[in-house]
Motif scaffolding. Structure first.
Motif, PDB file in Angstrom:
ATOM      1  N   ARG A 153       0.955  -1.317   0.030  1.00 26.71           N
ATOM      2  CA  ARG A 153       0.154  -0.002  -0.090  1.00 26.71           C
ATOM      3  C   ARG A 153       0.848   1.280   0.172  1.00 26.71           C
ATOM      4  N   ILE A 154       2.008   1.319   0.842  1.00 31.34           N
ATOM      5  CA  ILE A 154       2.695   2.548   0.861  1.00 31.34           C
ATOM      6  C   ILE A 154       3.655   2.650  -0.240  1.00 31.34           C
ATOM      7  N   ILE A 155       4.026   1.619  -1.140  1.00 32.38           N
ATOM      8  CA  ILE A 155       4.589   1.918  -2.293  1.00 32.38           C
ATOM      9  C   ILE A 155       3.709   2.322  -3.398  1.00 32.38           C
ATOM     10  N   GLU A 156       2.296   1.793  -3.497  1.00 31.23           N
ATOM     11  CA  GLU A 156       1.405   2.168  -4.589  1.00 31.23           C
ATOM     12  C   GLU A 156       0.943   3.783  -4.249  1.00 31.23           C
ATOM     13  N   GLU A 157       1.166   4.157  -2.845  1.00 30.44           N
ATOM     14  CA  GLU A 157       0.696   5.491  -2.320  1.00 30.44           C
ATOM     15  C   GLU A 157       1.735   6.416  -2.949  1.00 30.44           C
ATOM     16  N   ALA A 158       3.039   5.977  -2.665  1.00 33.65           N
ATOM     17  CA  ALA A 158       4.080   6.747  -3.272  1.00 33.65           C
ATOM     18  C   ALA A 158       4.140   6.852  -4.717  1.00 33.65           C
ATOM     19  N   ASN A 159       3.854   5.741  -5.514  1.00 35.53           N
ATOM     20  CA  ASN A 159       3.916   5.788  -6.882  1.00 35.53           C
ATOM     21  C   ASN A 159       2.855   6.788  -7.193  1.00 35.53           C
ATOM     22  N   LYS A 160       1.649   6.859  -6.640  1.00 35.05           N
ATOM     23  CA  LYS A 160       0.687   7.719  -7.290  1.00 35.05           C
ATOM     24  C   LYS A 160       1.151   9.233  -6.871  1.00 35.05           C
ATOM     25  N   VAL A 161       1.555   9.442  -5.751  1.00 28.90           N
ATOM     26  CA  VAL A 161       2.096  10.791  -5.488  1.00 28.90           C
ATOM     27  C   VAL A 161       3.178  11.288  -6.324  1.00 28.90           C
ATOM     28  N   MET A 162       3.881  10.539  -6.649  1.00 23.45           N
ATOM     29  CA  MET A 162       4.923  10.832  -7.640  1.00 23.45           C
ATOM     30  C   MET A 162       4.627  10.862  -9.155  1.00 23.45           C
ATOM     31  N   GLY A 163       3.373  10.202  -9.299  1.00 23.20           N
ATOM     32  CA  GLY A 163       2.894  10.458 -10.707  1.00 23.20           C
ATOM     33  C   GLY A 163       3.251   9.224 -11.511  1.00 23.20           C
ATOM     34  N   ILE A 164       3.575   8.020 -11.075  1.00 21.23           N
ATOM     35  CA  ILE A 164       4.191   6.726 -11.575  1.00 21.23           C
ATOM     36  C   ILE A 164       3.035   5.847 -11.714  1.00 21.23           C
ATOM     37  N   ARG A 165       2.696   5.338 -13.131  1.00 20.86           N
ATOM     38  CA  ARG A 165       1.733   4.290 -13.266  1.00 20.86           C
ATOM     39  C   ARG A 165       2.173   3.002 -12.777  1.00 20.86           C
ATOM     40  N   MET A 166       1.509   2.098 -12.290  1.00 22.00           N
ATOM     41  CA  MET A 166       2.073   0.750 -11.517  1.00 22.00           C
ATOM     42  C   MET A 166       1.882  -0.303 -12.570  1.00 22.00           C
ATOM     43  N   THR A 167       0.919  -0.087 -13.576  1.00 21.68           N
ATOM     44  CA  THR A 167       0.377  -1.262 -14.300  1.00 21.68           C
ATOM     45  C   THR A 167       0.118  -0.673 -15.833  1.00 21.68           C
ATOM     46  N   ALA A 168       0.301  -1.240 -16.764  1.00 24.11           N
ATOM     47  CA  ALA A 168      -0.042  -0.866 -18.156  1.00 24.11           C
ATOM     48  C   ALA A 168      -1.870  -0.792 -18.288  1.00 24.11           C
ATOM     49  N   ASP A 169      -2.710  -1.265 -17.204  1.00 27.44           N
ATOM     50  CA  ASP A 169      -3.962  -1.167 -17.228  1.00 27.44           C
ATOM     51  C   ASP A 169      -4.318   0.102 -16.690  1.00 27.44           C
ATOM     52  N   ASP A 170      -3.670   0.737 -15.934  1.00 26.91           N
ATOM     53  CA  ASP A 170      -3.844   1.897 -15.235  1.00 26.91           C
ATOM     54  C   ASP A 170      -4.303   2.844 -15.741  1.00 26.91           C
ATOM     55  N   THR A 171      -5.766   3.513 -15.702  1.00 22.03           N
ATOM     56  CA  THR A 171      -6.297   4.328 -16.761  1.00 22.03           C
ATOM     57  C   THR A 171      -6.018   5.997 -16.499  1.00 22.03           C
ATOM     58  N   ASP A 172      -5.424   5.974 -15.202  1.00 27.17           N
ATOM     59  CA  ASP A 172      -5.341   7.549 -14.709  1.00 27.17           C
ATOM     60  C   ASP A 172      -4.193   8.305 -15.774  1.00 27.17           C
ATOM     61  N   SER A 173      -5.104   9.187 -16.451  1.00 27.63           N
ATOM     62  CA  SER A 173      -4.229  10.188 -17.279  1.00 27.63           C
ATOM     63  C   SER A 173      -2.982  10.907 -16.588  1.00 27.63           C
ATOM     64  N   SER A 174      -3.131  11.298 -15.338  1.00 29.29           N
ATOM     65  CA  SER A 174      -2.452  12.039 -14.598  1.00 29.29           C
ATOM     66  C   SER A 174      -0.839  11.380 -14.373  1.00 29.29           C
ATOM     67  N   LEU A 175      -0.872   9.697 -14.323  1.00 24.77           N
ATOM     68  CA  LEU A 175       0.211   9.273 -14.127  1.00 24.77           C
ATOM     69  C   LEU A 175       1.146   8.902 -15.375  1.00 24.77           C
ATOM     70  N   GLN A 176       2.435   8.674 -15.218  1.00 17.79           N
ATOM     71  CA  GLN A 176       3.376   8.499 -16.376  1.00 17.79           C
ATOM     72  C   GLN A 176       3.617   6.889 -16.449  1.00 17.79           C
ATOM     73  N   HIS A 177       4.027   6.524 -17.496  1.00 13.78           N
ATOM     74  CA  HIS A 177       4.534   5.058 -17.610  1.00 13.78           C
ATOM     75  C   HIS A 177       5.654   4.708 -16.767  1.00 13.78           C
TER      76      HIS A 177
END
Length: 139
Positions: free
Chosen positions: A115-139
């Motif tokens: 959960r912490i890694i997922e939250e950190a990725n989101k805060v940094m704008g990093i997409r965790m999977t190719a299925d993630d459709t959040d347009s604010s995240l980078q690949h």
């Protein structure tokens, strides 16, 4: 062999001195560091698990796309503190958001670390999977 006569990292007195230097934030002394580098799924997490004693999450699509600093210290209680270390050229708006990310936990589980890694990725704008459709995240 006495505890203070043991070589390297088995020498408790040496480890205590290293901890004290880290506490004092000694910048002019080269303190021991270990870097784990390798291809995706090459066993880096397994090496870190054996050194730190706690499990790293292994979820489908989960991989870190950034350097991770793990600093272990001996203490009477188990405790984990997580924050984001900024690169020098980050702009002010991003800087305040990243500096605000702090997590602290006493009973670290695999699920909590995930959960912490997922939250950190989101805060940094990093997409965790190719299925993630959040347009604010980078690949």
């Amino acid at each position: 062999m006495a505890e203070d006569d043991r070589p390297g990292l088995a020498n408790q007195a040496l480890l205590n001195k290293i901890d004290k230097l880290r506490e004092l934030n000694a910048k002019s002394i080269e303190l021991p560091q270990l870097v784990v580098v390798g291809d995706q799924s090459s066993g880096k997490s397994s090496v870190l698990e054996s050194l730190t004693g706690f499990s790293f999450p292994q979820a489908p699509g989960l991989c870190t796309r950034y350097a991770t600093l793990i600093s272990c210290h001996r203490a009477p209680e188990k405790h984990v503190a997580v924050s984001i270390i900024l690169r020098s050229d980050v702009d002010e708006a991003v800087e305040s958001r990243l500096r605000a990310f702090k997590r602290s936990i006493s009973n670290l589980t695999n699920e909590a670390l995930l959960r912490i890694i997922e939250e950190a990725n989101k805060v940094m704008g990093i997409r965790m999977t190719a299925d993630d459709t959040d347009s604010s995240l980078q690949h």
